[in-house]
Design a protein around this motif. Sequence first.
Motif, PDB file in Angstrom:
ATOM      1  N   ASN A 271       0.832  -1.213   0.000  1.00  9.10           N
ATOM      2  CA  ASN A 271       0.000   0.000   0.000  1.00  9.10           C
ATOM      3  C   ASN A 271       0.863   1.257   0.000  1.00  9.10           C
ATOM      4  O   ASN A 271       0.574   2.224  -0.712  1.00  9.10           O
ATOM      5  CB  ASN A 271      -0.934   0.014   1.211  1.00  9.10           C
ATOM      6  CG  ASN A 271      -2.054  -0.992   1.101  1.00  9.10           C
ATOM      7  OD1 ASN A 271      -2.346  -1.477   0.005  1.00  9.10           O
ATOM      8  ND2 ASN A 271      -2.676  -1.327   2.204  1.00  9.10           N
ATOM      9  N   TYR A 272       1.935   1.237   0.793  1.00 12.43           N
ATOM     10  CA  TYR A 272       2.811   2.403   0.836  1.00 12.43           C
ATOM     11  C   TYR A 272       3.571   2.554  -0.482  1.00 12.43           C
ATOM     12  O   TYR A 272       3.748   3.654  -0.997  1.00 12.43           O
ATOM     13  CB  TYR A 272       3.788   2.273   1.999  1.00 12.43           C
ATOM     14  CG  TYR A 272       4.477   3.584   2.348  1.00 12.43           C
ATOM     15  CD1 TYR A 272       3.756   4.640   2.888  1.00 12.43           C
ATOM     16  CD2 TYR A 272       5.832   3.757   2.117  1.00 12.43           C
ATOM     17  CE1 TYR A 272       4.378   5.837   3.185  1.00 12.43           C
ATOM     18  CE2 TYR A 272       6.467   4.955   2.421  1.00 12.43           C
ATOM     19  CZ  TYR A 272       5.726   5.990   2.962  1.00 12.43           C
ATOM     20  OH  TYR A 272       6.343   7.168   3.241  1.00 12.43           O
ATOM     21  N   GLY A 273       3.994   1.403  -1.044  1.00 15.32           N
ATOM     22  CA  GLY A 273       4.666   1.439  -2.349  1.00 15.32           C
ATOM     23  C   GLY A 273       3.748   1.984  -3.432  1.00 15.32           C
ATOM     24  O   GLY A 273       4.179   2.761  -4.287  1.00 15.32           O
ATOM     25  N   CYS A 274       2.470   1.589  -3.397  1.00 14.01           N
ATOM     26  CA  CYS A 274       1.498   2.089  -4.378  1.00 14.01           C
ATOM     27  C   CYS A 274       1.346   3.596  -4.265  1.00 14.01           C
ATOM     28  O   CYS A 274       1.189   4.300  -5.277  1.00 14.01           O
ATOM     29  CB  CYS A 274       0.140   1.411  -4.181  1.00 14.01           C
ATOM     30  SG  CYS A 274       0.068  -0.294  -4.756  1.00 14.01           S
ATOM     31  N   TRP A 275       1.391   4.104  -3.030  1.00 12.42           N
ATOM     32  CA  TRP A 275       1.261   5.553  -2.842  1.00 12.42           C
ATOM     33  C   TRP A 275       2.432   6.288  -3.498  1.00 12.42           C
ATOM     34  O   TRP A 275       2.253   7.310  -4.170  1.00 12.42           O
ATOM     35  CB  TRP A 275       1.197   5.873  -1.347  1.00 12.42           C
ATOM     36  CG  TRP A 275       0.963   7.331  -1.080  1.00 12.42           C
ATOM     37  CD1 TRP A 275      -0.229   7.977  -0.998  1.00 12.42           C
ATOM     38  CD2 TRP A 275       1.975   8.325  -0.876  1.00 12.42           C
ATOM     39  NE1 TRP A 275      -0.036   9.313  -0.760  1.00 12.42           N
ATOM     40  CE2 TRP A 275       1.312   9.558  -0.683  1.00 12.42           C
ATOM     41  CE3 TRP A 275       3.365   8.296  -0.844  1.00 12.42           C
ATOM     42  CZ2 TRP A 275       1.996  10.744  -0.453  1.00 12.42           C
ATOM     43  CZ3 TRP A 275       4.048   9.481  -0.625  1.00 12.42           C
ATOM     44  CH2 TRP A 275       3.363  10.684  -0.429  1.00 12.42           C
TER      45      TRP A 275
END
Length: 547
Positions: A271-275
């Motif tokens: 999720n953080y990587g997607c952000w």
Amino acid sequence: MNKHMNLFNEQIQKTKIEYGTSSLPVSDVLKIPIFKGCKLISGESGISKQCKDLTILETPDGVDWLRGGEFLVSSGYAFKDNKEKYDDIIYKLHQKGVSAFGIKRNRYLKIIPEKMIEQSCKYSLPLILLPFELIYTDAVSQFYEALFYKKNKYLLEQKSILEKFNNIIINGENTQQIVEFIAMLTDSSVLIFDCVYNLISKSVNSSQHELIIEKIIDNISKFYEVNSNKQIQIDNVYINKHEIKNRDKTLGYFIRIGDNPEDKVLRKTINYGCWIISSKMVNNVGDHFNNLKIKKMVTEIIMNKDNLSKSFFLNIREIFQWTDKDKFVGICFHFLYNDSMKNKINDYKKQFYDIILIRILDKNGFLITEKHDNVFVLFPLRDNILQDIKKKVQILYKSWKDEISISYGISDKYTDFIYIKNMYYESMISAIFPTNNLIAKNDSLRFAKIIGLLEDNKELYDSYDSVISKLEDYDSKHNAMLLETLKMYLICNMNKKYTSDKLFIHAETLRYRLNKIKEITGYSLNTSEGIFMLYMGIIIYEVQKSN
């Protein structure tokens, strides 16, 4: 940088809250030192059940106080005077949501009843034989120490991951480097697609994953309908799809291929990587638009200047690596929207440019110009590029949910891009009336020549032009929408219901406007003469507007 740090701290706080109510699977509880020597008798299929508490059961009414998720331990004292209760104890514990039941060996229950074993298997509730010497206080202490360690382990892992991501932001890594980092961090292979499933980036972890990735790319249309965050399996490999979003808009998809299912830490990492990837995708659009400006400038020169030198055209060919064998085609994309969407149309066009034009056409080079609500592109016909564009436009259009409509027209094939004006007019006219069957599809490609003849015959040209000018004047003076209504009515093949829906007006309002058009122009859309005059007038109006 403050924005990234705030998000970093926010993610840490969320992790503290989430893992504040952590649990241990039964299998991990049995690895705690105090439980050394335990024997799993039955109910192996429930070994992954989560244990939130370790609870002692030594009173007959203790079952009534259970809340679920317990690793329950007992010496059997509660039932020493009523051993028949053992016959249905597993069922009652199952009803209460207990995760596992451990009984001390050789205390008050010398032999485990067969019915307990049967029910343990039936309800997948692990039945465990505990060592005689097990001390309850030590068991409780070590259980919560293990639970505390797990909570802090997750926190430390998450903090470490977020710190590494922030280093990537500070160092300004590109999308590919970020994808490779996430793949390494999650021990997975990663694919990044835009919102119409153009492959942007990938990082492959193993040869087995390579075969799975080939299957995904070859059958990418099957992934259109796969819900985000849903986990599927192919050949014992886990595949997860996550949305890459910016605000409420979906920019693309993150597909993770791994040998293990996603857990909470993995999901938070992704999720953080997607952000971060979404931030990169938004920033990259700006760079692409600078290149588009240059292409537009070159296109305008070719469109508006006569007698350009041969060396100029040769330079264009060399820049785009176009060959003498290439055949060219033009597509005009026509955007339709009502007044309420005027402030948003540029955002939709930017998404269209980035996803359809740049990602699909840039590899072979293209020329582009924009006139009002028409976007015209010229490019060489290679591979299955036309089919790819059509398919991706349909996907993008669906994602717009009818807020903006888009139609497109395709010109005939040409042996050289110097015939750009022909391709422009042919595709534009075809785009304006994509569903109209008053003329055959092939005939619509000849309308460019008809327009040329009409421009030479000023009297005939003006007669058509004056019809539309009357509507244009009336709209200007009365803030009406007669011209837009006529255009939409013809586009919708004179289907009143479809036209009303597209214009978001009542059927009676449409009827009033059509009568007003007849009153102002003197031509009725119920006669062949009226249809032809108004139809030709609209075409001339669109050609003038695009010049």
